[in-house]
Design a protein around this motif. Structure first.
Motif, short mmCIF file in Angstrom:
data_model
loop_
_atom_site.label_atom_id
_atom_site.label_comp_id
_atom_site.label_asym_id
_atom_site.label_seq_id
_atom_site.Cartn_x
_atom_site.Cartn_y
_atom_site.Cartn_z
N ALA A 1 41.28 44.83 32.51
CA ALA A 1 40.72 45.92 33.30
C ALA A 1 39.72 45.42 34.33
CB ALA A 1 40.06 46.94 32.37
N ALA A 2 38.94 44.38 33.95
CA ALA A 2 37.86 43.92 34.83
C ALA A 2 38.30 42.84 35.81
CB ALA A 2 36.70 43.39 33.97
N ASP A 3 39.24 41.99 35.41
CA ASP A 3 39.59 40.82 36.22
C ASP A 3 41.07 40.48 35.97
OD1 ASP A 3 39.75 38.44 37.61
OD2 ASP A 3 37.94 37.56 36.73
N PRO A 4 41.98 41.26 36.55
CA PRO A 4 43.41 41.04 36.25
C PRO A 4 43.91 39.67 36.67
CG PRO A 4 43.10 42.70 37.99
CD PRO A 4 41.75 42.44 37.39
N GLU A 5 43.35 39.09 37.74
CA GLU A 5 43.80 37.75 38.15
C GLU A 5 43.50 36.72 37.07
OE1 GLU A 5 43.95 37.06 42.87
OE2 GLU A 5 41.93 37.16 42.02
N ALA A 6 42.31 36.83 36.47
CA ALA A 6 41.96 35.90 35.40
C ALA A 6 42.83 36.15 34.17
CB ALA A 6 40.48 36.03 35.04
N ALA A 7 43.03 37.41 33.82
CA ALA A 7 43.82 37.75 32.64
C ALA A 7 45.24 37.22 32.76
CB ALA A 7 43.83 39.26 32.43
#
Length: 290
Positions: free
Chosen positions: A163-169
């Motif tokens: 939810a907060a950082d989809p690129e990192a996820a």
């Protein structure tokens, strides 16, 4: 069951749907049964409900010295079926009939001989994402001191990261994201996602932080995204996090754990020479159906 030896602060505001709505920092109350076959239907139901809502249940059968047959009886009562024996353990002396003996041992070929702490991990080192759904551990003898079990609500932490950082996820979901390497058989390793979804669409994990686990971004230029992902999960697993709980299993207590939802670890321990710490562990590809 002792409360976690940690201080909790004001809960963080969740930004993603709760994956395990019953999980809290307070340990689950043990479900006290009359025998390992759990003859009480209401107790079998409570165990299954705790497992689904919290990601784990604790079962206590007072006055018993558990044996391998008791783990099988508990598994049968919960509809788990026979224990799964990972191929790397077949034919070894520490795992027989799918049940591993977790104890300190002088045998260097025994993968569970260490009294040191264990970092967060999912069982089934070389198995693919979601294959080992359930771990059951029964305490025969606790350590003289230490040996506290630590649980991390990894699927909730990952939902928050998405939810907060989809690129990192996204760095944790590709087919080479996490490489896990056997400590028992040289040269064996398995690559796969650290997080993904099962056929029903629910988040599952094999997130682990042992010495032989390594994480790899989708491309060299994405390393900073992977670093953010791992840092966010480390923060979510901190002692003061609402995604973490801890307790010590007593003799005659069992942990029934959603191995593909929660990661677990253990603090270092010391032994009583007259009764060394011993847990019996079974891995299962199914979930409680009671």
């Amino acid at each position: 069951m002792p409360a976690p030896a940690i201080t909790r602060h004001t809960p963080a505001r969740f930004t993603a749907p709760l994956q395990l709505p019953g999980f809290t920092p307070a340990p689950a109350e043990p479900i006290v049964a009359s025998s390992w076959g759990i003859p009480e239907p209401a107790f079998r139901q409570r165990i299954a409900e705790d497992y689904r809502a919290r990601g784990y249940a604790v079962v206590h059968v007072p006055g018993t010295t558990p044996a391998e047959a008791d783990l099988a009886a508990l598994a049968d009562a919960l509809g788990l079926g026979p224990a799964f024996s990972p191929p790397q353990y077949r034919g070894s002396t520490h795992t027989q009939g799918g049940v591993s003996r977790l104890t300190a041992a002088a045998d260097p070929a025994h993968p569970f001989q260490d009294r040191a702490g264990q970092n967060l991990h999912c069982d089934g080192t070389l198995q693919h994402l979601g294959q080992v759904a359930t771990t059951v551990m029964i305490c025969v003898h606790p350590g003289r001191s230490g040996g506290q079990t630590q649980l991390f609500n990894a699927v909730q932490a990952f939902a928050e990261l998405q939810a907060a950082d989809p690129e990192a996820a996204a760095q944790l979901t590709h087919e080479r994201a996490l490489v896990r390497t056997s400590t028992f058989v040289d040269g064996l390793s398995t690559a796969g996602p650290a997080f993904g979804r099962d056929p029903a669409g629910h988040l599952v994990t094999r997130y682990s932080l042992t010495a032989t686990d390594s994480y790899h971004p989708t491309a060299p230029g994405r390393q900073e995204h992977m670093d953010r992902a791992l840092a966010a999960l480390a923060d979510a697993a901190a002692d003061t996090s609402w995604n973490r709980t801890a307790f010590t299993l007593a003799a005659g207590q069992a942990l029934v754990l959603a191995n593909d939802k929660l990661c677990h670890g253990r603090t270092p321990f010391t032994d009583d020479p007259a009764a060394p710490r011993l847990l019996l562990r079974g891995l299962f590809t199914t979930r409680p159906t009671a």
